[in-house]
Design a protein around this motif. Structure first.
Motif, PDB file in Angstrom:
ATOM      1  N   GLY A  34       0.792  -1.223   0.000  1.00  0.00           N
ATOM      2  CA  GLY A  34       0.000   0.000   0.000  1.00  0.00           C
ATOM      3  C   GLY A  34       0.822   1.268   0.000  1.00  0.00           C
ATOM      4  O   GLY A  34       0.291   2.351  -0.252  1.00  0.00           O
ATOM      5  N   ASP A  57       1.025  -1.611  -4.836  1.00  0.00           N
ATOM      6  CA  ASP A  57      -0.428  -1.405  -4.753  1.00  0.00           C
ATOM      7  C   ASP A  57      -1.150  -2.719  -4.460  1.00  0.00           C
ATOM      8  O   ASP A  57      -1.835  -3.285  -5.311  1.00  0.00           O
ATOM      9  CB  ASP A  57      -0.920  -0.796  -6.065  1.00  0.00           C
ATOM     10  CG  ASP A  57      -2.340  -0.258  -5.977  1.00  0.00           C
ATOM     11  OD1 ASP A  57      -2.882  -0.185  -4.862  1.00  0.00           O
ATOM     12  OD2 ASP A  57      -2.896   0.101  -7.025  1.00  0.00           O
ATOM     13  N   LEU A  60       3.618   1.034  -7.130  1.00  0.00           N
ATOM     14  CA  LEU A  60       2.950   2.329  -7.175  1.00  0.00           C
ATOM     15  C   LEU A  60       3.799   3.356  -7.917  1.00  0.00           C
ATOM     16  O   LEU A  60       5.039   3.316  -7.866  1.00  0.00           O
ATOM     17  CB  LEU A  60       2.649   2.814  -5.752  1.00  0.00           C
ATOM     18  CG  LEU A  60       1.439   2.128  -5.099  1.00  0.00           C
ATOM     19  CD1 LEU A  60       1.523   2.191  -3.594  1.00  0.00           C
ATOM     20  CD2 LEU A  60       0.135   2.776  -5.595  1.00  0.00           C
ATOM     21  N   ASP A  83       1.087   3.772   5.008  1.00  0.00           N
ATOM     22  CA  ASP A  83      -0.205   4.109   4.398  1.00  0.00           C
ATOM     23  C   ASP A  83      -1.404   3.772   5.270  1.00  0.00           C
ATOM     24  O   ASP A  83      -2.538   4.016   4.862  1.00  0.00           O
ATOM     25  CB  ASP A  83      -0.360   3.359   3.068  1.00  0.00           C
ATOM     26  CG  ASP A  83      -0.470   1.859   3.272  1.00  0.00           C
ATOM     27  OD1 ASP A  83      -1.552   1.291   3.024  1.00  0.00           O
ATOM     28  OD2 ASP A  83       0.515   1.246   3.702  1.00  0.00           O
ATOM     29  N   SER A 119      -2.256   6.078  -0.709  1.00  0.00           N
ATOM     30  CA  SER A 119      -2.301   5.050  -1.743  1.00  0.00           C
ATOM     31  C   SER A 119      -2.829   3.712  -1.243  1.00  0.00           C
ATOM     32  O   SER A 119      -3.167   2.840  -2.043  1.00  0.00           O
ATOM     33  CB  SER A 119      -0.909   4.863  -2.352  1.00  0.00           C
ATOM     34  OG  SER A 119       0.092   4.827  -1.354  1.00  0.00           O
ATOM     35  N   ASN A 162       0.499   9.637  -2.978  1.00  0.00           N
ATOM     36  CA  ASN A 162       1.184   8.400  -3.324  1.00  0.00           C
ATOM     37  C   ASN A 162       2.689   8.682  -3.381  1.00  0.00           C
ATOM     38  O   ASN A 162       3.120   9.824  -3.160  1.00  0.00           O
ATOM     39  CB  ASN A 162       0.662   7.850  -4.664  1.00  0.00           C
ATOM     40  CG  ASN A 162       0.759   8.857  -5.797  1.00  0.00           C
ATOM     41  OD1 ASN A 162       1.577   9.785  -5.758  1.00  0.00           O
ATOM     42  ND2 ASN A 162      -0.063   8.701  -6.822  1.00  0.00           N
TER      43      ASN A 162
END
Length: 229
Positions: free
Chosen positions: A14, A18, A89, A168, A188, A207
């Protein structure tokens, strides 16, 4: 004596990769197979905890624990089907390299272990600047306990005042603060800015790419300026 190195401690799921929603779906399917009905939104808000803490929160501490291992193993098996396509990400590897070029020692702080950690590191593709990684194998208690952050500081060879943590989830912020380390939070992972700020995040970015774009005005730059005085 030369000062201890600056350390940039990074959560992974995260934060750099992702994967939070992949974990949520994998846990949901594992619970479904075991006959448990657990809402996806509840699962999502526990991602970032170690599996034991996650099961306690979602199934209750007074549950019959006989099926815990089967549920955890099912989650790992389902999640492993994504290993060759884990999505990094935007900006994640560039952010790590930028910080490393500015003298920050990069340490990953994750509950992942073994083949999962290997898959995450391959997705990030920045092993050339990653100094170390602490995993669930290295600590007694997972986030939000401070143990993973303490271990990362030890691996970095520095102390809390010379480090920043990037995560995150609220569990990342809680763990960092419990270890005396300021936390820069990213949205994110799907957690709202207000939740992250309420737990004490010192700054919140969308992000990794957003943090990279604002690096010169970020808490990282602030620490660098402090070190020049």
């Amino acid at each position: 004596m030369s000062p201890r190195p600056r350390a940039a401690l990074f959560d992974v799921d995260g934060t750099l990769v992702d994967t939070n929603y992949l974990h949520a779906v994998s846990w949901w399917e594992a619970f479904h197979q075991a006959g448990h009905r657990v809402a996806m939104t509840d699962i999502h808000h526990t991602v970032g905890m170690g599996s034991g803490r996650l099961l306690d929160r979602l199934l209750g501490e007074d549950r019959d624990r006989a099926g815990d291992e089967a549920v955890s193993c099912a989650h790992k098996a389902i999640y492993a089907t994504w290993f060759d396509r884990l999505p990094v990400l935007d900006g994640a590897p560039d952010l790590l390299r930028a910080l490393a070029s500015r003298g920050w020692r990069i340490v990953l702080v994750t509950s992942a272990q073994g083949s999962e950690l290997g898959a995450l590191r391959r997705a990030i593709g920045a092993d050339d600047v990653i100094h170390a990684a602490t995993s669930a194998d290295d600590v007694d208690s997972s986030k939000p306990a401070p143990d993973p952050v303490h271990q990362a500081l030890e691996q970095a060879g520095t102390d809390a005042g010379r480090a920043l943590f990037v995560g995150d989830t609220v569990w990342d912020v809680k763990a960092a603060r419990a270890a005396g380390v300021d936390c820069v939070a990213l949205r994110s992972g799907g957690i709202a800015r207000a939740e992250l700020e309420a737990e004490g995040a010192v700054a919140v970015y969308r992000n990794p790419a957003d943090l990279l774009a604002g690096l010169d005005d970020s808490p990282f730059a602030g620490r660098e300026r402090e070190g020049e005085r």
